[in-house]
Design an enzyme around this catalytic site. Structure first.
Site, PDB file in Angstrom:
ATOM      1  N   GLU A   1       0.647  -1.119   0.062  1.00  0.00           N
ATOM      2  CA  GLU A   1       0.004  -0.103  -0.028  1.00  0.00           C
ATOM      3  C   GLU A   1       0.935   1.371   0.272  1.00  0.00           C
ATOM      4  O   GLU A   1       0.391   2.310   0.252  1.00  0.00           O
ATOM      5  CB  GLU A   1      -0.972   0.016   1.038  1.00  0.00           C
ATOM      6  CG  GLU A   1      -2.012  -1.137   1.010  1.00  0.00           C
ATOM      7  CD  GLU A   1      -3.092  -0.831   0.051  1.00  0.00           C
ATOM      8  OE1 GLU A   1      -3.719   0.140   0.100  1.00  0.00           O
ATOM      9  OE2 GLU A   1      -3.372  -1.683  -0.669  1.00  0.00           O
TER      10      GLU A   1
ATOM     11  N   HIS B   1      -5.211   1.902   7.048  1.00  0.00           N
ATOM     12  CA  HIS B   1      -3.678   2.265   6.617  1.00  0.00           C
ATOM     13  C   HIS B   1      -2.978   2.876   8.080  1.00  0.00           C
ATOM     14  O   HIS B   1      -3.683   3.599   8.809  1.00  0.00           O
ATOM     15  CB  HIS B   1      -3.562   3.267   5.445  1.00  0.00           C
ATOM     16  CG  HIS B   1      -3.701   2.922   4.318  1.00  0.00           C
ATOM     17  ND1 HIS B   1      -4.297   3.583   3.181  1.00  0.00           N
ATOM     18  CD2 HIS B   1      -3.437   1.484   3.610  1.00  0.00           C
ATOM     19  CE1 HIS B   1      -4.501   2.998   2.242  1.00  0.00           C
ATOM     20  NE2 HIS B   1      -4.055   1.652   2.431  1.00  0.00           N
TER      21      HIS B   1
ATOM     22  N   CYS C   1      -3.000  11.729   3.144  1.00  0.00           N
ATOM     23  CA  CYS C   1      -3.159  10.819   2.014  1.00  0.00           C
ATOM     24  C   CYS C   1      -2.963  11.500   0.663  1.00  0.00           C
ATOM     25  O   CYS C   1      -2.488  10.865  -0.233  1.00  0.00           O
ATOM     26  CB  CYS C   1      -4.676  10.318   1.943  1.00  0.00           C
ATOM     27  SG  CYS C   1      -5.067   9.212   3.108  1.00  0.00           S
TER      28      CYS C   1
END
Length: 446
Positions: free
Chosen positions: A174, A250, A370
């Protein structure tokens, strides 16, 4: 030689929409199928980039993906012209169609993992695009991401690019959303902290039960090998499965680091104390390392998720002080706002908090952290970066005009099936590659 950290924010694409595709991301699911505002979203993102540039940081722009992805639809058996394919997919396989229209590339923390030259065996900056295998809509990104990164960081004397890891859940990667680098200074060898959700080859280890663990230990180890990192300067930490099941999809939803500061929630990790002891040992100087733990009684996990307290950016300003870049949701929540107000006077390097409106991103499941990909660079390496992607007053004005020219004010789910939207998007991206001097990075240009 001067070293610093540059931030490269994802430019919101012209098809920005809310499809609710990300299982495990509470904000994404709660806003599924709402009408989005692409123009507003892009301008909010640009405003944040400009604000950080004005604070004295090196700020860059990362181009979005082409959407809808008609090439993937062709691979899945849809035939005819692009318009035919869009119409057939929207009617026959609406869930698949929503996935190939995803706006998720705006969250560039997932674009890649980057190791600076101070840490790598060949003294180059290393890039590995994330394969994002856990979510179909995100697994469509790494090829184009790799081409964009190579167009931005093209000089082989300074930059090394790797292919993304094998497209398999055993090596689910990720990117930088699960990677933090801690160091006494950007130009000195640091400790790279890789965070994972599960062990791919050992089912006896703890794992979440409700939501998927997207990132594996094996992926972390592979990236560390590719980047030529020393084991003495790498720490692997597992996310707490219980917080993944609460919506912490995350690590950057519950922890964030910068230089000698790790800011994290009490429930973030498995085996926290022993791993922090390892981190201190490898960092080398305990007195310089600030571990800021937020307790449950100060901010709950749910409040952290709702406000994205840890999906903030911790940045170092020109005067050496650190600042937190937070979404306005943190300001609006009494407990989080109180915590951040008190944090700046607690004797840590964090002395300022700046709040920004990124609601279009927040509604789709991503906060300030992000939206950015961090790249630590020397001045010489910065000079080797494609200058057209670096924010300045002229680029800010040019990109705002570009958004005004090409973006729609609103997009509903039904609008995604409009074949004209694909034409508009391609025209926009074709012009963008010229503005940013990227060359032919999109499939329709090749």
């Amino acid at each position: 030689m001067k070293y610093f950290e540059a931030n490269f924010d994802g430019l919101v694409g012209p098809t920005h929409n809310y499809a609710g595709l990300s299982v495990g991301n509470v904000a994404s699911l709660s806003n599924a199928n709402n009408t989005s505002s692409p123009k507003q979203a892009a301008k909010q993102g640009l405003q944040k980039m400009k604000a950080l540039h004005d604070l004295g940081l090196v700020q860059g722009v990362l181009a979005p993906q082409e959407r809808p992805d008609v090439y993937t639809l062709r691979r899945l058996g849809f035939t005819g012209s692009d318009s035919d394919i869009i119409a057939k997919a929207a009617k026959q396989a609406p869930a698949v169609f929503r996935a190939v229209c995803s706006a998720s590339s705006m969250w560039t923390a997932n674009a890649a993992t980057i190791s600076p030259s101070a840490d790598t065996s060949d003294n180059k900056v290393h890039f590995t695009p994330a394969n994002l295998t856990n979510k179909f809509h995100r697994s469509l990104e790494p090829q184009t991401t790799g081409r964009i990164l190579q167009a931005m960081f093209a000089d082989p004397a300074h930059f090394a690019h790797h292919q993304h890891l094998p497209d398999n859940d055993h090596f689910g990667d990720e990117g930088a959303a699960n990677h933090t680098r801690l160091c006494s200074a950007y130009g000195k060898k640091g400790v790279e902290l890789f965070v994972f959700g599960r062990y791919a080859f050992d089912q006896s280890k703890p794992a979440p039960k409700r939501f998927p663990a997207r990132h594996t230990l094996e992926a972390c180890e592979a990236v560390a090998r590719l980047h030529g990192l020393s084991n003495d300067h790498v720490v692997y930490m597992q996310q707490n499965p219980e917080v993944i099941d609460q919506g912490v999809f995350h690590n950057d939803v519950i922890a964030v680091g910068n230089q000698n500061v790790l800011f994290y929630h009490q429930q973030a990790f498995v085996d926290t104390q022993s791993k922090l002891d390892e981190l201190k040992r490898k960092f080398g100087n305990d007195s310089e390392l600030f571990l800021i733990e937020v307790n449950d009684n100060e901010v709950s996990v749910q409040e952290a998720i709702n406000t994205y307290l840890f999906n903030t950016q911790v940045i170092t300003l020109a005067n050496g002080e650190m600042a937190i870049i937070a979404p306005t949701e943190c300001q609006d929540n009494p407990a989080v706002h109180r915590y951040l107000s008190e944090l700046t006077s607690r004797g840590t390097p964090i002395k300022q908090v700046h709040y920004y409106d990124v609601k279009q991103s927040m509604r789709n499941g991503g906060g300030p952290a992000c939206l950015r990909l961090r790249v630590a660079l020397s001045e010489q390496e910065r000079q080797a970066v494609n200058p057209h992607v670096l924010m300045n007053d002229q680029l800010f004005a040019t990109l705002n005009s570009w958004v005004d020219k090409h973006y729609r004010d609103q997009i509903s789910e039904a609008d995604l099936a409009d074949p004209q939207l694909l034409k508009e998007s391609r025209a926009a991206l074709d012009e963008l590659t010229q503005i940013l001097n990227l060359g032919s990075v999109y499939q329709f240009q090749r």
